[in-house]
Motif scaffolding. Structure first.
Motif, mmCIF file in Angstrom:
data_model
loop_
_atom_site.group_PDB
_atom_site.id
_atom_site.type_symbol
_atom_site.label_atom_id
_atom_site.label_comp_id
_atom_site.label_asym_id
_atom_site.label_seq_id
_atom_site.Cartn_x
_atom_site.Cartn_y
_atom_site.Cartn_z
ATOM 1 N N TYR A 127 8.575 4.553 -0.959
ATOM 2 C CA TYR A 127 7.230 5.148 -0.931
ATOM 3 C C TYR A 127 6.166 4.153 -0.483
ATOM 4 C CZ TYR A 127 8.780 9.319 -3.516
ATOM 5 O OH TYR A 127 9.376 10.482 -3.889
ATOM 6 N N PHE A 128 6.469 2.865 -0.553
ATOM 7 C CA PHE A 128 5.466 1.829 -0.315
ATOM 8 C C PHE A 128 5.649 1.145 1.040
ATOM 9 C CE2 PHE A 128 6.044 2.322 -4.859
ATOM 10 C CZ PHE A 128 4.753 2.390 -5.327
ATOM 11 N N GLU A 129 4.548 0.603 1.540
ATOM 12 C CA GLU A 129 4.561 -0.156 2.788
ATOM 13 C C GLU A 129 3.955 -1.535 2.520
ATOM 14 O OE1 GLU A 129 2.411 1.914 5.831
ATOM 15 O OE2 GLU A 129 2.920 3.870 4.986
ATOM 16 N N ILE A 142 -3.644 3.547 0.255
ATOM 17 C CA ILE A 142 -4.142 3.056 -1.026
ATOM 18 C C ILE A 142 -3.509 1.696 -1.323
ATOM 19 C CG2 ILE A 142 -4.320 3.526 -3.494
ATOM 20 C CD1 ILE A 142 -5.810 5.558 -1.727
ATOM 21 N N PRO A 143 -4.324 0.662 -1.563
ATOM 22 C CA PRO A 143 -3.747 -0.652 -1.901
ATOM 23 C C PRO A 143 -3.111 -0.639 -3.289
ATOM 24 C CG PRO A 143 -6.141 -0.706 -2.067
ATOM 25 C CD PRO A 143 -5.801 0.634 -1.488
ATOM 26 N N VAL A 144 -1.981 -1.331 -3.408
ATOM 27 C CA VAL A 144 -1.266 -1.440 -4.687
ATOM 28 C C VAL A 144 -0.978 -2.923 -4.927
ATOM 29 C CG1 VAL A 144 0.799 -0.790 -5.999
ATOM 30 C CG2 VAL A 144 -0.199 0.835 -4.348
ATOM 31 N N ASP A 145 -1.543 -3.479 -5.996
ATOM 32 C CA ASP A 145 -1.322 -4.896 -6.264
ATOM 33 C C ASP A 145 0.093 -5.120 -6.798
ATOM 34 O OD1 ASP A 145 -1.451 -5.159 -9.417
ATOM 35 O OD2 ASP A 145 -3.126 -3.861 -8.851
ATOM 36 N N LYS A 151 0.843 -1.195 0.000
ATOM 37 C CA LYS A 151 0.000 0.000 0.000
ATOM 38 C C LYS A 151 0.878 1.244 0.000
ATOM 39 C CE LYS A 151 -0.514 -0.024 5.067
ATOM 40 N NZ LYS A 151 -1.466 -0.090 6.193
ATOM 41 N N ILE A 152 0.236 2.395 -0.214
ATOM 42 C CA ILE A 152 0.947 3.653 -0.236
ATOM 43 C C ILE A 152 0.098 4.723 0.436
ATOM 44 C CG2 ILE A 152 0.074 4.294 -2.531
ATOM 45 C CD1 ILE A 152 2.832 5.617 -3.038
ATOM 46 N N ASN A 153 0.743 5.558 1.236
ATOM 47 C CA ASN A 153 0.093 6.687 1.892
ATOM 48 C C ASN A 153 -0.314 7.722 0.847
ATOM 49 O OD1 ASN A 153 0.788 9.638 2.923
ATOM 50 N ND2 ASN A 153 0.006 8.507 4.678
ATOM 51 N N ILE A 154 -1.412 8.435 1.102
ATOM 52 C CA ILE A 154 -1.948 9.387 0.123
ATOM 53 C C ILE A 154 -0.934 10.461 -0.246
ATOM 54 C CG2 ILE A 154 -3.657 11.239 -0.177
ATOM 55 C CD1 ILE A 154 -5.631 9.399 1.327
#
Length: 343
Positions: free
Chosen positions: A340-342, A316-319, A2-5
């Motif tokens: 940038y991603f978690e 925000i989910p990121v596949d 996921k990624i923060n807005i």
């Protein structure tokens, strides 16, 4: 993943600048993409970002130059987007429509030679935030067969209407394709290697399919049968020939990065002050909403409000497929975006 807005906005701006986009335009693109994601339109958010970068590489999105106003009156304008980012052009076009509506009661701006612009609701909201009604109509490259036919001859041709309110808890907006589902849903399912539900699409032979690739090669069904098709037909003409853009099979580039985009857009801003009055209009809007809610009714925009709260809290989910696409595109510019991603 996921990624923060806020991280998503920073990520988009950093990558776009590395691809040569002017910073002021990159920030607008980032705002629109994030708006799509937080409202739950993942098909038109970060999931579409790789398409835009590939379009820059192909030269079908221009990072230099600017749009031009070809025709203009007190209430109307026609914009040549010169193949700049659709997000940037459409934002400026609605700003112009609102400016005209503030003086004459209505502003209508047509656009040709633009590009895919993400979610239409972002631009209609520009008007409603300023106490006006915002309407956006567009056509897209073909994805829908005419009623009774097999061959795709129309786009998914969306319409958006955003309405102002005096109640901060209300968000009133319908943002919908005239097809039973947006093309982006099929593109997303294809990326994730997933099937689509029955009843959404036909293959090229006119047979029902749950394979998104076959649906993209064939035809997405209109919503409501003939009614959805009829609206798509009308929007094809209003967003095509009326504004100097293409129509039908001549519309290209809304989902294919290597083709110049030939679709069109029609933006309308209506100033209630020139009709029944702005305060009166919003009073009756909120009164009607209250009546609907008393019957446990749902307001167009309620789903977006829920999604906004959820994504601000959870990110925000990121596949995995999208993540890998973004990594590859960033690597081309020697960017390390993993931070940038978690998980």
């Amino acid at each position: 993943m996921k990624i923060n807005i806020e991280k998503e906005k920073e990520l988009i701006v950093e990558i776009l600048k590395a691809y040569g986009t002017q910073e002021n335009e990159a920030k607008i693109v980032a705002d629109v993409i994030v708006d799509g994601d937080v409202k739950g339109f993942s098909t038109h958010g970060l999931g579409r970002f790789p398409q835009y970068l590939k379009s820059i590489e192909a030269g079908t999105i221009k990072v230099d130059g600017d749009f031009e106003i070809e025709k203009e009156s007190e209430s109307t304008a026609l914009i040549n987007g010169n193949h700049k980012f659709g997000h940037y052009i459409t934002t400026k076009a609605m700003d112009l429509a609102v400016e005209k509506a503030s003086k004459t009661g209505i502003g209508i701006v047509g656009i040709h030679d633009s590009n895919h612009y993400g979610i239409a609701g972002y631009y209609a909201d520009i008007a409603s935030i300023q106490d006006m009604i915002g309407i956006v109509i567009s056509n897209t490259e073909v994805a829908m067969a005419p009623f009774g036919g097999k061959k795709a001859l129309l786009g998914t041709n969306p319409i958006t209407i955003s309405i102002p309110s005096d109640n901060n808890d209300n968000y009133i907006c319908v943002d919908m394709a005239t097809s039973i589902t947006a093309r982006g849903k099929l593109l997303e399912a294809k990326r994730k290697n997933e099937q689509i539900p029955e009843g959404l699409a036909l293959d090229k032979d006119g047979q029902p399919t749950t394979d998104p690739e076959k649906g993209l090669e064939g035809s997405i069904l209109p919503f409501g049968g003939f009614k959805g098709y009829a609206l798509a037909f009308m929007f094809e003409l209003l967003a095509g020939p009326l504004v100097g853009a293409e129509y039908g099979t001549k519309v290209k580039g809304t989902a294919t990065p290597d083709e110049m985009c030939t679709k069109g857009d029609l933006l309308i801003a209506i100033n209630p002050e020139f009709f029944g009055g702005s305060m009166q209009f919003k009073f009756y809007v909120d009164q009607f909403i209250q009546e609907i809610r008393e019957e446990n009714g749902v307001i167009p925009g309620d789903r977006e409000i829920e999604n906004i709260a959820k994504h601000h809290e959870e990110g925000i989910p990121v596949d995995e497929a999208l993540y890998n696409q973004l990594i590859d595109l960033a690597n081309k510019k020697d960017l390390d975006i993993t931070s940038y991603f978690e998980e």
